[in-house]
Design a protein around this motif. Structure first.
Motif, mmCIF file in Angstrom:
data_model
loop_
_atom_site.group_PDB
_atom_site.id
_atom_site.type_symbol
_atom_site.label_atom_id
_atom_site.label_comp_id
_atom_site.label_asym_id
_atom_site.label_seq_id
_atom_site.Cartn_x
_atom_site.Cartn_y
_atom_site.Cartn_z
ATOM 1 N N PHE A 81 74.857 16.833 78.554
ATOM 2 C CA PHE A 81 75.213 16.486 77.174
ATOM 3 C C PHE A 81 74.499 15.198 76.788
ATOM 4 C CE2 PHE A 81 78.755 17.270 74.037
ATOM 5 C CZ PHE A 81 78.309 16.350 73.109
ATOM 6 N N ILE A 82 73.576 15.298 75.830
ATOM 7 C CA ILE A 82 72.839 14.108 75.397
ATOM 8 C C ILE A 82 73.473 13.559 74.132
ATOM 9 C CG2 ILE A 82 70.626 13.193 74.639
ATOM 10 C CD1 ILE A 82 69.636 15.897 76.289
ATOM 11 N N PHE A 83 74.049 12.378 74.233
ATOM 12 C CA PHE A 83 74.721 11.768 73.089
ATOM 13 C C PHE A 83 73.705 11.278 72.073
ATOM 14 C CE2 PHE A 83 79.359 11.174 73.665
ATOM 15 C CZ PHE A 83 79.479 12.008 74.756
ATOM 16 N N GLN A 84 74.225 11.117 70.853
ATOM 17 C CA GLN A 84 73.366 10.745 69.738
ATOM 18 C C GLN A 84 72.719 9.373 69.940
ATOM 19 O OE1 GLN A 84 75.481 11.316 66.124
ATOM 20 N NE2 GLN A 84 73.861 10.487 64.844
ATOM 21 N N ASN A 85 73.524 8.410 70.383
ATOM 22 C CA ASN A 85 73.050 7.039 70.488
ATOM 23 C C ASN A 85 72.791 6.687 71.950
ATOM 24 O OD1 ASN A 85 72.593 4.331 70.403
ATOM 25 N ND2 ASN A 85 74.496 3.802 69.341
ATOM 26 N N PRO A 86 71.512 6.512 72.336
ATOM 27 C CA PRO A 86 71.228 6.219 73.751
ATOM 28 C C PRO A 86 71.906 4.941 74.233
ATOM 29 C CG PRO A 86 69.260 5.916 72.384
ATOM 30 C CD PRO A 86 70.290 6.562 71.519
ATOM 31 N N ASP A 87 72.151 3.996 73.330
ATOM 32 C CA ASP A 87 72.759 2.732 73.745
ATOM 33 C C ASP A 87 74.191 2.898 74.241
ATOM 34 O OD1 ASP A 87 70.378 1.822 72.917
ATOM 35 O OD2 ASP A 87 71.114 0.681 71.196
ATOM 36 N N ASP A 88 74.775 4.078 74.016
ATOM 37 C CA ASP A 88 76.119 4.319 74.528
ATOM 38 C C ASP A 88 76.125 4.613 76.017
ATOM 39 O OD1 ASP A 88 77.436 3.916 72.170
ATOM 40 O OD2 ASP A 88 77.332 6.008 71.548
ATOM 41 N N GLN B 164 86.913 -0.587 70.415
ATOM 42 C CA GLN B 164 87.717 0.420 71.116
ATOM 43 C C GLN B 164 87.095 1.804 70.953
ATOM 44 O OE1 GLN B 164 91.434 -0.476 69.257
ATOM 45 N NE2 GLN B 164 92.285 -1.386 71.115
ATOM 46 N N ALA B 165 86.676 2.114 69.710
ATOM 47 C CA ALA B 165 86.049 3.408 69.449
ATOM 48 C C ALA B 165 84.776 3.544 70.267
ATOM 49 C CB ALA B 165 85.741 3.553 67.963
ATOM 50 N N ARG B 166 84.007 2.448 70.312
ATOM 51 C CA ARG B 166 82.764 2.440 71.065
ATOM 52 C C ARG B 166 83.025 2.682 72.548
ATOM 53 N NH1 ARG B 166 77.569 -0.046 69.138
ATOM 54 N NH2 ARG B 166 76.284 1.324 70.419
ATOM 55 N N ALA B 167 84.063 2.025 73.064
ATOM 56 C CA ALA B 167 84.387 2.169 74.478
ATOM 57 C C ALA B 167 84.711 3.621 74.813
ATOM 58 C CB ALA B 167 85.559 1.265 74.847
ATOM 59 N N VAL B 168 85.394 4.301 73.891
ATOM 60 C CA VAL B 168 85.722 5.716 74.116
ATOM 61 C C VAL B 168 84.445 6.553 74.164
ATOM 62 C CG1 VAL B 168 86.853 7.736 73.114
ATOM 63 C CG2 VAL B 168 88.020 5.547 73.130
ATOM 64 N N THR B 169 83.512 6.286 73.229
ATOM 65 C CA THR B 169 82.257 7.034 73.209
ATOM 66 C C THR B 169 81.468 6.813 74.491
ATOM 67 O OG1 THR B 169 82.193 6.571 70.852
ATOM 68 C CG2 THR B 169 80.217 7.520 71.817
ATOM 69 N N ILE B 170 81.407 5.540 74.939
ATOM 70 C CA ILE B 170 80.663 5.233 76.164
ATOM 71 C C ILE B 170 81.276 5.957 77.350
ATOM 72 C CG2 ILE B 170 80.098 3.387 77.791
ATOM 73 C CD1 ILE B 170 79.873 1.540 75.309
ATOM 74 N N GLN B 171 82.600 5.947 77.388
ATOM 75 C CA GLN B 171 83.286 6.628 78.483
ATOM 76 C C GLN B 171 82.936 8.122 78.479
ATOM 77 O OE1 GLN B 171 87.438 5.861 78.387
ATOM 78 N NE2 GLN B 171 87.761 6.577 80.473
ATOM 79 N N ASP B 172 82.946 8.719 77.275
ATOM 80 C CA ASP B 172 82.582 10.136 77.153
ATOM 81 C C ASP B 172 81.160 10.370 77.636
ATOM 82 O OD1 ASP B 172 85.020 10.772 76.174
ATOM 83 O OD2 ASP B 172 84.384 11.170 74.112
ATOM 84 N N ALA B 173 80.242 9.473 77.213
ATOM 85 C CA ALA B 173 78.834 9.656 77.567
ATOM 86 C C ALA B 173 78.644 9.590 79.077
ATOM 87 C CB ALA B 173 77.966 8.610 76.872
ATOM 88 N N GLN B 174 79.315 8.637 79.722
ATOM 89 C CA GLN B 174 79.118 8.487 81.172
ATOM 90 C C GLN B 174 79.840 9.573 81.964
ATOM 91 O OE1 GLN B 174 76.706 6.842 81.116
ATOM 92 N NE2 GLN B 174 76.907 4.629 81.250
ATOM 93 N N LEU B 193 80.867 -0.672 85.994
ATOM 94 C CA LEU B 193 79.576 -1.142 85.470
ATOM 95 C C LEU B 193 78.979 -0.199 84.423
ATOM 96 C CD1 LEU B 193 77.292 -3.271 85.571
ATOM 97 C CD2 LEU B 193 76.205 -1.820 87.289
ATOM 98 N N PRO B 194 78.913 1.120 84.706
ATOM 99 C CA PRO B 194 78.362 2.016 83.680
ATOM 100 C C PRO B 194 79.155 1.996 82.381
ATOM 101 C CG PRO B 194 78.561 3.145 85.778
ATOM 102 C CD PRO B 194 79.236 1.834 85.944
ATOM 103 N N LEU B 195 80.430 1.598 82.440
ATOM 104 C CA LEU B 195 81.234 1.565 81.218
ATOM 105 C C LEU B 195 81.102 0.229 80.492
ATOM 106 C CD1 LEU B 195 84.500 3.306 82.456
ATOM 107 C CD2 LEU B 195 82.571 4.302 81.247
ATOM 108 N N VAL B 196 81.153 -0.868 81.281
ATOM 109 C CA VAL B 196 81.131 -2.189 80.668
ATOM 110 C C VAL B 196 79.720 -2.568 80.218
ATOM 111 C CG1 VAL B 196 81.557 -4.638 81.072
ATOM 112 C CG2 VAL B 196 83.153 -2.942 81.936
ATOM 113 N N GLY B 197 78.703 -2.165 81.002
ATOM 114 C CA GLY B 197 77.315 -2.507 80.676
ATOM 115 C C GLY B 197 76.936 -2.188 79.236
ATOM 116 N N PRO B 198 76.973 -0.896 78.852
ATOM 117 C CA PRO B 198 76.584 -0.558 77.478
ATOM 118 C C PRO B 198 77.450 -1.244 76.425
ATOM 119 C CG PRO B 198 76.727 1.425 78.827
ATOM 120 C CD PRO B 198 77.274 0.302 79.644
#
Lengths: 266, 261
Positions: A81-88, B164-174, B193-198
């Motif tokens: 799954f590739i998210f929209q924003n790479p910075d995430d 908070q919203a961003r943290a949820v997205t990052i968690q989903d991405a990782q 680290l993968p969560l806090v870094g971004p």
């Protein structure tokens, strides 16, 4: 690996009904684009594929797996799954480490990781940038790093959320090549996009969503012909299709090559 | 995911439409009255005859009572137990068991402290329930409070839900990359680290962008700024504020006079 979505209903905890009964089957090797206005439920739908969201009712099956019984980490073996924003997602010091993270998490053998990472860097043209810090790259290249980091996981299904947003022409070309290459190796590619031209030129099947429902689903050439239905969810026909129509072509075209061929023949 | 950080409940009411400064003045003068005013039962009276009716008038009665009870009940229980048993200099024993004995001086002290805290917390609660933080800050900066101060407060209130919203997205991405965020402690620490870094990187980028954006809007230009948002105020409210200020001063004066005699 086939995807089966049956009568999928999803309501967010605040009560907003995002999907109102979606039934879609996506066989192995499909090239599917999902379009529709913001809030139509596109992202909500694909987040069900890798278990980030669980059905309120209905069924999502990836191969022989029911997503309700699998963790996101397990489903990551089957869905990239590739998210929209790479910075995430970028956090490693070098591009290479970033790309290794996915296959490492999946517990692949070192040799296999090495091969997959090389192949992903090759495909995304990141080879020369492998030792750079992802945050030193331009946003277009960061997107490539995000893409490579998912491709290296070698999943049979790849989902891209808005792959072309904010990308220049050269980068969109590169993404097209990546999509075709994935298709060539037999993988399923699903993309959510607002870029109808990108979708007409690269995909075979198009799913149009509106207010949590699938309103059109079929081969691109059939779907792009439905001008009014597309307009109802704020999707325009591809530029080339509109041009052909204005020039009075009798057939629907959706690719520049077809356009030129029809123009020659007439 | 919490979508708001402030207590504010948007409703149409007489209390909502009051000028924010009036409500702020009311909160402060009620607190001064509760702490320095005469009589043991004044704070309780202020709570039941001023704050509760005002919360009903402001159509936030249910939330007001709920929140004030939920916040304060545990504190009060603790206060009463500790003070009635351990208040130094307590002589009038009400009852005793084992080595403990409860004194009436302790109970009175606990009651006084508890009711004062009740007024303090609930008068601010009333302000926050009926006033949007940015309206309050806009009004204050219009009246001369430094704009940078109100920026710090309002931007914090806005940034935290965003993060908070961003943290949820990052968690989903990782997690989509196979990161296992559950399990034992070591696993959880490794997945940090993968969560806090971004999150940290993107916040730093955000800070720079915000700085440029506000700079581009002449934020630091040393001139008197006009306000885009018109916050209604009236002559009557101004008079009311002066009355409250006078009342507060009188209460403090009364307290000083008492301590001098």
């Amino acid at each position: 690996m086939n995807i089966e979505i049956k009568e999928l209903v999803f309501a967010y905890p605040n009560g907003v009904l995002a999907l109102e009964g979606v039934t879609v089957g996506i066989p192995t090797g499909s090239l599917v684009a999902i379009v529709g206005q913001n809030g139509a439920g596109k992202t909500t739908l694909v987040k069900h594929l890798n278990g980030l969201l669980r059905p309120t009712s209905g069924l999502v099956q990836i191969g022989d797996w029911d997503t309700r019984q699998r963790s996101v980490a397990e489903l990551a073996n089957r869905i990239g799954f590739i998210f929209q924003n790479p910075d995430d997602q970028l956090f490693c010091r070098t591009v290479k480490e970033e790309v290794q993270f996915g296959p490492r998490s999946l517990g692949f053998e070192n040799d296999r990781i090495e091969t997959l990472v090389e192949a992903a860097l090759e495909l995304t043209e990141l080879h020369e940038k492998a030792s750079q810090n992802p945050y030193d790259l331009s946003p277009a290249w960061r997107k490539m790093v995000a893409l490579a980091s998912i491709l290296a996981m070698d999943t049979p299904i790849v989902v891209m959320d808005e792959p072309t947003t904010g990308q220049d022409a050269v980068s969109i070309e590169r993404i097209s090549r990546i999509v075709q290459s994935l298709h060539g190796s037999g993988k399923t590619v699903i993309a959510i996009t607002h870029d109808i031209d990108f979708c007409a030129e690269n995909f075979e099947r198009m799913i149009v969503m509106r207010q949590g429902m699938v309103v059109l689903d079929g081969p691109i050439q059939e779907v792009v012909a439905e001008r009014e239905m597309l307009a109802s969810t704020y999707v325009e026909q591809p530029q080339i299709t509109r041009l052909a129509k204005r020039l009075g072509f009798s057939t629907i075209v959706y690719k520049p090559d077809d356009f030129i061929r029809v123009l020659h023949d007439s | 995911m919490p979508d708001r950080l402030s207590f504010f409940i948007p409703r149409e009411s007489r209390v909502h439409s009051l000028n924010p400064l009036t409500k702020l003045a009311l909160a402060f003068s009620l607190i001064i009255l509760a702490f320095f005013g005469p009589g043991l039962f004044l704070p309780v009276a202020l709570y039941f005859f001023v704050l509760v009716p005002l919360s009903l008038l402001g159509k936030v009665g249910k939330e007001f009572l709920q929140t004030s009870f939920r916040l304060l009940l545990p504190l009060f229980a603790f206060l009463f137990v500790m003070q009635s048993l351990f208040y130094p200099g307590g002589e009038t024993v009400i009852f005793s068991f084992w080595i403990f004995s409860a004194t009436s001086e302790g109970v009175v002290f606990a009651f006084r402290t508890a009711t004062r805290i009740l007024v303090m917390v609930s008068s601010f609660l009333l302000l926050l329930l009926t006033t949007h933080p940015s309206t309050l800050m806009n009004d204050l900066s219009r009246r001369g409070v430094p704009a940078s101060l109100s920026y710090i407060i309002t931007s914090t209130l806005q940034i935290i839900p965003q993060m908070q919203a961003r943290a949820v997205t990052i968690q989903d991405a990782q997690r989509s990359r196979g990161l296992d965020t559950g399990g034992n402690l070591i696993n959880r620490i490794r997945s940090l680290l993968p969560l806090v870094g971004p999150l940290v990187f993107s916040s730093l980028v955000d800070v720079e962008e915000r700085a440029i954006a506000i700079e581009a809007r002449a934020f630091t230009l040393p001139v008197k700024k006009t306000s885009l948002i018109d916050i209604p105020d009236s002559r009557g409210e101004a008079v009311l504020r002066w009355v409250m200020a006078a009342l507060s001063l009188m209460t403090i004066g009364y307290r000083i006079w008492l301590s001098l005699n």
